[in-house]
Scaffold this motif. Structure first.
Motif, PDB file in Angstrom:
ATOM      1  N   GLY A  55       1.900 -21.124  -2.256  1.00  0.00           N
ATOM      2  CA  GLY A  55       2.807 -22.190  -1.844  1.00  0.00           C
ATOM      3  C   GLY A  55       3.886 -22.535  -2.834  1.00  0.00           C
ATOM      4  N   ILE A  56       4.227 -21.614  -3.727  1.00  0.00           N
ATOM      5  CA  ILE A  56       5.278 -21.857  -4.722  1.00  0.00           C
ATOM      6  C   ILE A  56       6.459 -20.930  -4.438  1.00  0.00           C
ATOM      7  CG2 ILE A  56       5.873 -21.815  -7.173  1.00  0.00           C
ATOM      8  CD1 ILE A  56       2.933 -22.285  -7.791  1.00  0.00           C
ATOM      9  N   ASP A  57       7.653 -21.498  -4.288  1.00  0.00           N
ATOM     10  CA  ASP A  57       8.873 -20.716  -4.097  1.00  0.00           C
ATOM     11  C   ASP A  57       8.697 -19.650  -3.003  1.00  0.00           C
ATOM     12  OD1 ASP A  57      11.432 -19.858  -4.420  1.00  0.00           O
ATOM     13  OD2 ASP A  57      11.107 -18.817  -6.331  1.00  0.00           O
ATOM     14  N   GLN A  58       8.363 -20.102  -1.810  1.00  0.00           N
ATOM     15  CA  GLN A  58       8.074 -19.172  -0.721  1.00  0.00           C
ATOM     16  C   GLN A  58       9.321 -18.456  -0.202  1.00  0.00           C
ATOM     17  OE1 GLN A  58       5.778 -21.636   2.058  1.00  0.00           O
ATOM     18  NE2 GLN A  58       3.917 -20.684   1.267  1.00  0.00           N
ATOM     19  N   HIS A  59      10.475 -19.041  -0.391  1.00  0.00           N
ATOM     20  CA  HIS A  59      11.714 -18.425   0.111  1.00  0.00           C
ATOM     21  C   HIS A  59      12.044 -17.117  -0.600  1.00  0.00           C
ATOM     22  CE1 HIS A  59      12.654 -21.766   2.721  1.00  0.00           C
ATOM     23  NE2 HIS A  59      12.477 -22.615   1.717  1.00  0.00           N
ATOM     24  N   LEU A  60      11.722 -17.021  -1.882  1.00  0.00           N
ATOM     25  CA  LEU A  60      12.063 -15.825  -2.656  1.00  0.00           C
ATOM     26  C   LEU A  60      11.406 -14.585  -2.054  1.00  0.00           C
ATOM     27  CD1 LEU A  60      13.286 -14.372  -5.083  1.00  0.00           C
ATOM     28  CD2 LEU A  60      11.258 -15.038  -6.412  1.00  0.00           C
ATOM     29  N   PHE A  61      10.135 -14.650  -1.768  1.00  0.00           N
ATOM     30  CA  PHE A  61       9.429 -13.492  -1.227  1.00  0.00           C
ATOM     31  C   PHE A  61       9.992 -13.104   0.138  1.00  0.00           C
ATOM     32  CE2 PHE A  61       5.922 -11.815   1.416  1.00  0.00           C
ATOM     33  CZ  PHE A  61       5.741 -10.612   0.756  1.00  0.00           C
ATOM     34  N   ILE A  62      10.209 -14.070   1.008  1.00  0.00           N
ATOM     35  CA  ILE A  62      10.731 -13.777   2.345  1.00  0.00           C
ATOM     36  C   ILE A  62      12.113 -13.139   2.242  1.00  0.00           C
ATOM     37  CG2 ILE A  62      11.478 -14.783   4.532  1.00  0.00           C
ATOM     38  CD1 ILE A  62       8.456 -14.656   4.160  1.00  0.00           C
ATOM     39  N   ASP A  63      12.968 -13.663   1.345  1.00  0.00           N
ATOM     40  CA  ASP A  63      14.312 -13.078   1.169  1.00  0.00           C
ATOM     41  C   ASP A  63      14.226 -11.627   0.712  1.00  0.00           C
ATOM     42  OD1 ASP A  63      15.427 -15.452   1.932  1.00  0.00           O
ATOM     43  OD2 ASP A  63      15.809 -16.162  -0.118  1.00  0.00           O
ATOM     44  N   GLN A  64      13.293 -11.345  -0.183  1.00  0.00           N
ATOM     45  CA  GLN A  64      13.128  -9.981  -0.675  1.00  0.00           C
ATOM     46  C   GLN A  64      12.625  -9.052   0.431  1.00  0.00           C
ATOM     47  OE1 GLN A  64      10.476 -10.805  -3.989  1.00  0.00           O
ATOM     48  NE2 GLN A  64      12.111 -10.424  -5.474  1.00  0.00           N
ATOM     49  N   VAL A  65      11.649  -9.516   1.192  1.00  0.00           N
ATOM     50  CA  VAL A  65      11.060  -8.685   2.244  1.00  0.00           C
ATOM     51  C   VAL A  65      12.067  -8.375   3.345  1.00  0.00           C
ATOM     52  CG1 VAL A  65       9.346  -8.692   4.104  1.00  0.00           C
ATOM     53  CG2 VAL A  65       8.690  -9.398   1.814  1.00  0.00           C
ATOM     54  N   GLU A  66      12.904  -9.329   3.659  1.00  0.00           N
ATOM     55  CA  GLU A  66      13.850  -9.151   4.767  1.00  0.00           C
ATOM     56  C   GLU A  66      14.838  -8.013   4.516  1.00  0.00           C
ATOM     57  OE1 GLU A  66      14.103 -10.416   7.707  1.00  0.00           O
ATOM     58  OE2 GLU A  66      12.453 -11.850   7.576  1.00  0.00           O
ATOM     59  N   THR A  67      15.087  -7.696   3.262  1.00  0.00           N
ATOM     60  CA  THR A  67      16.123  -6.692   2.955  1.00  0.00           C
ATOM     61  C   THR A  67      15.557  -5.404   2.360  1.00  0.00           C
ATOM     62  OG1 THR A  67      16.464  -7.701   0.773  1.00  0.00           O
ATOM     63  CG2 THR A  67      17.844  -8.498   2.578  1.00  0.00           C
ATOM     64  N   ILE A  68      14.220  -5.271   2.371  1.00  0.00           N
ATOM     65  CA  ILE A  68      13.616  -4.163   1.640  1.00  0.00           C
ATOM     66  C   ILE A  68      13.246  -3.013   2.565  1.00  0.00           C
ATOM     67  CG2 ILE A  68      11.142  -4.672   1.801  1.00  0.00           C
ATOM     68  CD1 ILE A  68      11.123  -4.517  -1.300  1.00  0.00           C
ATOM     69  N   ARG A  69      13.224  -1.804   2.031  1.00  0.00           N
ATOM     70  CA  ARG A  69      12.745  -0.644   2.770  1.00  0.00           C
ATOM     71  C   ARG A  69      11.205  -0.668   2.849  1.00  0.00           C
ATOM     72  NH1 ARG A  69      14.616   4.925   0.527  1.00  0.00           N
ATOM     73  NH2 ARG A  69      13.701   5.595   2.523  1.00  0.00           N
ATOM     74  N   TYR A  70      10.667   0.063   3.818  1.00  0.00           N
ATOM     75  CA  TYR A  70       9.217   0.167   4.010  1.00  0.00           C
ATOM     76  C   TYR A  70       8.563  -1.212   4.154  1.00  0.00           C
ATOM     77  CZ  TYR A  70      10.475   4.578   1.736  1.00  0.00           C
ATOM     78  OH  TYR A  70      11.077   5.758   1.376  1.00  0.00           O
ATOM     79  N   ARG A  71       9.243  -2.096   4.866  1.00  0.00           N
ATOM     80  CA  ARG A  71       8.798  -3.492   4.929  1.00  0.00           C
ATOM     81  C   ARG A  71       7.370  -3.626   5.475  1.00  0.00           C
ATOM     82  NH1 ARG A  71      13.014  -7.056   7.756  1.00  0.00           N
ATOM     83  NH2 ARG A  71      12.337  -5.887   9.600  1.00  0.00           N
ATOM     84  N   SER A  72       7.090  -2.996   6.598  1.00  0.00           N
ATOM     85  CA  SER A  72       5.761  -3.152   7.197  1.00  0.00           C
ATOM     86  C   SER A  72       4.670  -2.542   6.316  1.00  0.00           C
ATOM     87  CB  SER A  72       5.719  -2.529   8.595  1.00  0.00           C
ATOM     88  OG  SER A  72       6.006  -1.139   8.540  1.00  0.00           O
ATOM     89  N   ILE A  73       4.988  -1.402   5.685  1.00  0.00           N
ATOM     90  CA  ILE A  73       4.017  -0.754   4.797  1.00  0.00           C
ATOM     91  C   ILE A  73       3.686  -1.660   3.622  1.00  0.00           C
ATOM     92  CG2 ILE A  73       3.637   1.187   3.233  1.00  0.00           C
ATOM     93  CD1 ILE A  73       5.360   2.887   5.095  1.00  0.00           C
ATOM     94  N   LEU A  74       4.709  -2.272   3.053  1.00  0.00           N
ATOM     95  CA  LEU A  74       4.516  -3.120   1.875  1.00  0.00           C
ATOM     96  C   LEU A  74       3.784  -4.417   2.222  1.00  0.00           C
ATOM     97  CD1 LEU A  74       7.948  -2.425   0.211  1.00  0.00           C
ATOM     98  CD2 LEU A  74       5.727  -2.036  -0.868  1.00  0.00           C
ATOM     99  N   VAL A  75       4.156  -5.031   3.335  1.00  0.00           N
ATOM    100  CA  VAL A  75       3.463  -6.261   3.742  1.00  0.00           C
ATOM    101  C   VAL A  75       1.988  -5.950   4.006  1.00  0.00           C
ATOM    102  CG1 VAL A  75       3.270  -8.016   5.549  1.00  0.00           C
ATOM    103  CG2 VAL A  75       5.526  -7.384   4.658  1.00  0.00           C
ATOM    104  N   GLU A  76       1.718  -4.845   4.669  1.00  0.00           N
ATOM    105  CA  GLU A  76       0.344  -4.432   4.926  1.00  0.00           C
ATOM    106  C   GLU A  76      -0.414  -4.213   3.624  1.00  0.00           C
ATOM    107  OE1 GLU A  76      -0.867  -1.343   8.101  1.00  0.00           O
ATOM    108  OE2 GLU A  76      -0.872  -0.237   6.194  1.00  0.00           O
ATOM    109  N   LYS A  77       0.217  -3.550   2.683  1.00  0.00           N
ATOM    110  CA  LYS A  77      -0.412  -3.252   1.391  1.00  0.00           C
ATOM    111  C   LYS A  77      -0.692  -4.540   0.611  1.00  0.00           C
ATOM    112  CE  LYS A  77       0.468  -0.088  -2.530  1.00  0.00           C
ATOM    113  NZ  LYS A  77      -0.598   0.899  -2.321  1.00  0.00           N
ATOM    114  N   LEU A  78       0.270  -5.461   0.622  1.00  0.00           N
ATOM    115  CA  LEU A  78       0.104  -6.720  -0.100  1.00  0.00           C
ATOM    116  C   LEU A  78      -0.976  -7.595   0.536  1.00  0.00           C
ATOM    117  CD1 LEU A  78       3.889  -7.443  -0.713  1.00  0.00           C
ATOM    118  CD2 LEU A  78       2.177  -7.157  -2.525  1.00  0.00           C
ATOM    119  N   LEU A  79      -0.986  -7.656   1.848  1.00  0.00           N
ATOM    120  CA  LEU A  79      -1.998  -8.471   2.537  1.00  0.00           C
ATOM    121  C   LEU A  79      -3.394  -7.877   2.374  1.00  0.00           C
ATOM    122  CD1 LEU A  79      -0.189  -9.485   5.856  1.00  0.00           C
ATOM    123  CD2 LEU A  79      -0.668 -10.917   3.873  1.00  0.00           C
TER     124      LEU A  79
END
Length: 348
Positions: A55-79
């Motif tokens: 719950g700290i600085d949640q906008h930064l991560f979302i901004d990074q994810v929105e513009t990154i390659r392999y987005r679904s792969i990375l979100v899956e890996k992080l989760l």
């Protein structure tokens, strides 16, 4: 002429092999390059992802994810990293939001494709991330299933983890479904739903689900269902009676020990064996005469269980010593001696 054809074929094969080797080399190089980039991006996102999840600085991560390659792969890996490390985290709002936003679309596409391995892996991820929005799609797929293969079993487990009790109803189409699948399904439901499904299963005449429900009562230690289990000891179905005895043995508790008495005389040796085991672990001294008789049972396992049962009583060693010398049956004497040796650490 023939020689020229042979040479042409050999050269063609060599050329084909070289092209194939080049293709495989390029693909491997691209895969390695992609994997390196994914690992680099994963490491660069880890800090902002951690901040987002707490719950700290949640906008930064979302901004990074929105513009990154392999987005679904990375979100899956992080989760996956998060739910593996943090116990119970799959129920967190952040896991649900990220998985629904970035993975529901890709997972829907995968589930509709013809790649079995990817579909099964995706079902595991859906279960881990508790993606309830995909329940309708999974139920639709389950209803179309014609055999209970690995994918169908994982569909049922995943739906159970999403509290879709209709998955258990679908299991009734398969009388030979393994008990383990029922137990897995019960364990994935939340506690209230589990108890409701257990009650419903106990009221049914469908043996596989009733037997599995009784077994789950023992593994999950649901003591409130003991009266139901004791009632099932009167069942006309041998499988149900034996499973009920197994559950009571596992729980080490009975409300009404008197219902155990008929099983010391059962025609089924498994029932006699569990009657002896239950009398022992629950130290029901009233059944000591029954256990003495079972020491001379024709089945070795029953004799063994009867001797083991005596070992739980305070005067058990004394009784076994007496039986080893004075029991009228030589097999009973031998079994009593064997247990005296076991209790003394293997020394004669």
């Amino acid at each position: 002429m023939i020689l020229s054809i042979i040479v042409y074929i050999i050269l063609s094969l060599i050329f084909f092999q070289m092209v194939l080797l080049a293709f495989l080399s390029i693909r491997k190089w691209r895969n390695n390059t992609d994997e390196k980039e994914i690992n680099h991006l994963y490491n660069s996102l880890l800090d902002s992802f951690t901040s987002y999840m707490i719950g700290i600085d949640q906008h930064l991560f979302i901004d990074q994810v929105e513009t990154i390659r392999y987005r679904s792969i990375l979100v899956e890996k992080l989760l996956t990293y998060y739910v593996t490390v943090i116990k119970g985290s799959s129920f967190s709002q952040e896991v649900n939001l990220l998985s629904e936003k970035y993975l529901s679309g890709p997972y829907t596409a995968i589930l509709k494709k013809n790649n079995w391995a990817k579909r099964v892996n995706t079902l595991h991820f859906i279960e881990d991330f508790k993606m309830h929005s995909l329940s309708p799609l999974l139920l639709e797929r389950l209803r179309k299933v014609k055999k209970l293969d690995v994918e169908a079993q994982q569909l049922i487990r995943t739906l159970a983890s999403l509290n879709e009790t209709s998955a258990l109803d679908c299991l009734k189409k398969y009388p030979d479904a393994p008990m383990r699948l029922y137990l897995d399904s019960f364990s994935r439901l939340d506690r209230k739903l589990t108890e409701q499904e257990i009650e419903k299963a106990l009221a049914e005449d469908f043996i596989p689900i009733k037997s599995s429900a009784i077994a789950f009562i023992g593994t999950a230690r649901l003591f409130s269902f003991i009266p139901h289990v004791e009632q099932e000891l009167k069942s006309t179905t041998t499988e149900i009676r034996i499973q009920s005895l197994k559950t009571l043995f596992r729980l080490h508790y009975m409300n009404n020990p008197d219902v155990l008495e008929p099983f010391f005389h059962s025609d089924n040796w498994t029932e006699r064996m569990f009657a002896a085991r239950i009398a022992g672990v629950m130290t029901f001294e009233r059944f000591q005469p029954k256990l003495r008789n079972l020491l001379s049972d024709q089945v070795w396992w029953v004799r063994y269980s009867a001797a083991e049962a005596f070992s739980y009583f305070g005067d058990g060693e004394l009784l076994l010593t007496y039986f080893s010398e004075n029991h009228e049956d030589r097999y009973a004497r031998d079994m009593a001696k064997q247990w005296i040796t076991l209790k003394s650490g293997g020394q004669a």
